[in-house]
Design a protein around this motif. Structure first.
Motif, PDB file in Angstrom:
ATOM      1  N   ALA A 121      26.804  31.620  40.078  1.00 49.12           N
ATOM      2  CA  ALA A 121      28.101  31.930  40.675  1.00 49.12           C
ATOM      3  C   ALA A 121      29.212  31.432  39.757  1.00 49.12           C
ATOM      4  CB  ALA A 121      28.220  31.270  42.047  1.00 49.12           C
ATOM      5  N   VAL A 122      30.295  32.180  39.711  1.00 54.80           N
ATOM      6  CA  VAL A 122      31.372  31.910  38.758  1.00 54.80           C
ATOM      7  C   VAL A 122      32.549  31.231  39.449  1.00 54.80           C
ATOM      8  CG1 VAL A 122      33.045  32.980  37.192  1.00 54.80           C
ATOM      9  CG2 VAL A 122      30.711  33.887  37.339  1.00 54.80           C
ATOM     10  N   LYS A 123      33.033  30.155  38.841  1.00 51.26           N
ATOM     11  CA  LYS A 123      34.287  29.543  39.275  1.00 51.26           C
ATOM     12  C   LYS A 123      35.418  30.156  38.460  1.00 51.26           C
ATOM     13  CE  LYS A 123      35.525  25.479  37.786  1.00 51.26           C
ATOM     14  NZ  LYS A 123      35.657  24.019  37.571  1.00 51.26           N
ATOM     15  N   VAL A 124      36.415  30.719  39.139  1.00 52.80           N
ATOM     16  CA  VAL A 124      37.522  31.390  38.448  1.00 52.80           C
ATOM     17  C   VAL A 124      38.758  30.497  38.469  1.00 52.80           C
ATOM     18  CG1 VAL A 124      38.934  33.456  38.309  1.00 52.80           C
ATOM     19  CG2 VAL A 124      36.617  33.607  39.252  1.00 52.80           C
TER      20      VAL A 124
ATOM     21  N   SER B 174      33.508  33.659  44.573  1.00 49.92           N
ATOM     22  CA  SER B 174      33.262  32.756  45.701  1.00 49.92           C
ATOM     23  C   SER B 174      33.917  31.389  45.514  1.00 49.92           C
ATOM     24  CB  SER B 174      31.754  32.571  45.907  1.00 49.92           C
ATOM     25  OG  SER B 174      31.151  32.059  44.725  1.00 49.92           O
ATOM     26  N   TRP B 175      34.451  31.140  44.311  1.00 50.46           N
ATOM     27  CA  TRP B 175      35.067  29.839  44.028  1.00 50.46           C
ATOM     28  C   TRP B 175      36.294  30.063  43.153  1.00 50.46           C
ATOM     29  CZ3 TRP B 175      31.996  25.246  41.408  1.00 50.46           C
ATOM     30  CH2 TRP B 175      32.816  24.126  41.309  1.00 50.46           C
ATOM     31  N   ILE B 176      37.453  29.620  43.645  1.00 50.25           N
ATOM     32  CA  ILE B 176      38.708  29.722  42.912  1.00 50.25           C
ATOM     33  C   ILE B 176      39.212  28.319  42.608  1.00 50.25           C
ATOM     34  CG2 ILE B 176      41.068  30.630  42.884  1.00 50.25           C
ATOM     35  CD1 ILE B 176      39.065  32.860  43.226  1.00 50.25           C
TER      36      ILE B 176
ATOM     37  N   GLY C 252      24.362  22.465  29.406  1.00 53.85           N
ATOM     38  CA  GLY C 252      23.898  21.882  30.655  1.00 53.85           C
ATOM     39  C   GLY C 252      24.969  21.731  31.721  1.00 53.85           C
ATOM     40  N   ILE C 253      26.069  22.468  31.583  1.00 52.31           N
ATOM     41  CA  ILE C 253      27.123  22.439  32.596  1.00 52.31           C
ATOM     42  C   ILE C 253      26.568  22.996  33.912  1.00 52.31           C
ATOM     43  CG2 ILE C 253      29.439  23.284  33.177  1.00 52.31           C
ATOM     44  CD1 ILE C 253      29.405  21.373  30.832  1.00 52.31           C
ATOM     45  N   ASP C 254      27.031  22.445  35.037  1.00 54.70           N
ATOM     46  CA  ASP C 254      26.478  22.805  36.342  1.00 54.70           C
ATOM     47  C   ASP C 254      27.082  24.051  36.978  1.00 54.70           C
ATOM     48  OD1 ASP C 254      24.551  20.729  36.643  1.00 54.70           O
ATOM     49  OD2 ASP C 254      26.178  19.313  36.984  1.00 54.70           O
ATOM     50  N   ASN C 255      28.100  24.627  36.358  1.00 51.79           N
ATOM     51  CA  ASN C 255      28.667  25.859  36.919  1.00 51.79           C
ATOM     52  C   ASN C 255      29.040  26.832  35.804  1.00 51.79           C
ATOM     53  OD1 ASN C 255      31.207  24.076  36.398  1.00 51.79           O
ATOM     54  ND2 ASN C 255      32.029  26.119  36.725  1.00 51.79           N
TER      55      ASN C 255
ATOM     56  N   GLU D 194      38.852  40.413  33.765  1.00 55.36           N
ATOM     57  CA  GLU D 194      38.077  39.347  33.122  1.00 55.36           C
ATOM     58  C   GLU D 194      36.873  38.961  33.981  1.00 55.36           C
ATOM     59  OE1 GLU D 194      39.403  35.001  31.564  1.00 55.36           O
ATOM     60  OE2 GLU D 194      39.562  35.330  33.736  1.00 55.36           O
ATOM     61  N   PHE D 195      37.100  38.801  35.286  1.00 51.45           N
ATOM     62  CA  PHE D 195      36.014  38.396  36.191  1.00 51.45           C
ATOM     63  C   PHE D 195      34.880  39.414  36.193  1.00 51.45           C
ATOM     64  CE2 PHE D 195      34.161  38.530  40.528  1.00 51.45           C
ATOM     65  CZ  PHE D 195      33.498  37.304  40.493  1.00 51.45           C
TER      66      PHE D 195
END
Length: 280
Positions: free
Chosen positions: A153-156, A215-217, A83-86, A142-143
């Motif tokens: 969307a992925v936070k890197v 889109s998110w670092i 249930g993690i939000d990202n 990896e991404f």
């Protein structure tokens, strides 16, 4: 994310035994029994096809690629199920360790051996032997794997420039300083090394990630709160602002293992961080 306090995936997960062993040697069906059990829990529909390919290949690179993809997929599905939000990068299954993973891709750095970091953790400390430059992309492969399997969307997470420099010996950068004061020589060397890391390594990494669709670092800076002195905090702020300059993606900071006053000092300097969406 519209929540005031989103439940975030921050970074790494423990690596399963089959992932660690599979990078070094051939696996057996018994080795993958734990993976099979978790495949059912995480609804990994094509587990048996993936396992068959991993077990039958005699090519070390192909086996390692299959093992890393599978463990990354497990990490992603585990976070989703919890249930993690990202979506993060699957628990950093494709990384060695946050420092060495980057330094191995830096020309001019030489790894000297393992030193104690915290608790039972060690890292392979490096020294700058010449002016640094980038050997090859570190985070994009990896991404691109993660993008294939992520549902959001992925936070890197990437290791920040201040930590990379603080955990290294300045070597070349110290030797070229001309000032007579050892203290001034050390701080000037650190600043020059830091700005080279930003310009030659970190910004190109972010540029490649953004071009690939990130889109998110998240910039990981565990070292910063171990040096709460104003001069060090100003170096951190300068490096951060140079790092994010000109990029349109979202940035956040992750800092852990502070001294007793570490988070208090970080909170004081956080408003100076350009484009920092939040702290974690």
């Amino acid at each position: 994310m519209s929540k005031l306090f989103p439940v975030q995936e921050i970074g790494s997960l423990a690596k399963p035994k089959w992932r660690t062993k599979g990078l070094r040697q051939q696996l057996s069906s018994q080795d993958l029994s734990d993976a099979e059990e978790w495949a059912e829990k995480l609804a990994i529909q094509d587990f048996h096809d993936r396992a068959k390919n991993i077990l039958k290949t005699s090519d070390d690179r192909e086996r390692a690629k299959g093992v890393l993809e599978l463990s990354t997929l497990y990490g992603l599905r585990l976070f989703e199920t919890a249930g993690i939000d990202n979506d993060g990068v699957g628990g950093e299954q494709q990384r060695i360790e946050m420092y060495e993973h980057v330094i191995k891709g830096v020309q001019g750095m030489n790894l000297l051996g393992h030193v104690h970091s915290f608790d039972y953790k060690y890292f392979n400390k490096g020294v700058a032997q010449s002016k640094i430059s980038r050997k090859h992309p570190v985070y994009v492969p990896e991404f691109l794997d993660v993008k294939k399997y992520a549902h959001r969307a992925v936070k890197v997470p990437i290791t920040g420039p201040y930590t990379l420099v603080d955990w290294s010996f300045s070597g070349y950068y110290i030797q070229k300083q001309q000032t007579s004061s050892p203290k001034a020589r050390k701080i000037e060397a650190k600043r020059e090394f830091l700005l080279d890391i930003v310009e030659q390594i970190i910004r190109p990494e972010i540029r490649d990630l953004v071009n690939a669709g990130a889109s998110w670092i998240q910039i990981d800076e565990p070292a910063v709160t171990t040096h709460p002195e104003p001069q060090e905090m100003e170096l951190f702020v300068e490096a951060w602002n140079e790092t994010v300059k000109g990029f349109s993606c979202k940035f956040s900071d992750h800092t852990c293992y502070p001294s007793e006053i570490g988070y208090k000092v970080l909170a004081e300097y956080a408003p100076k961080l350009d484009k920092c969406d939040h702290l974690a």
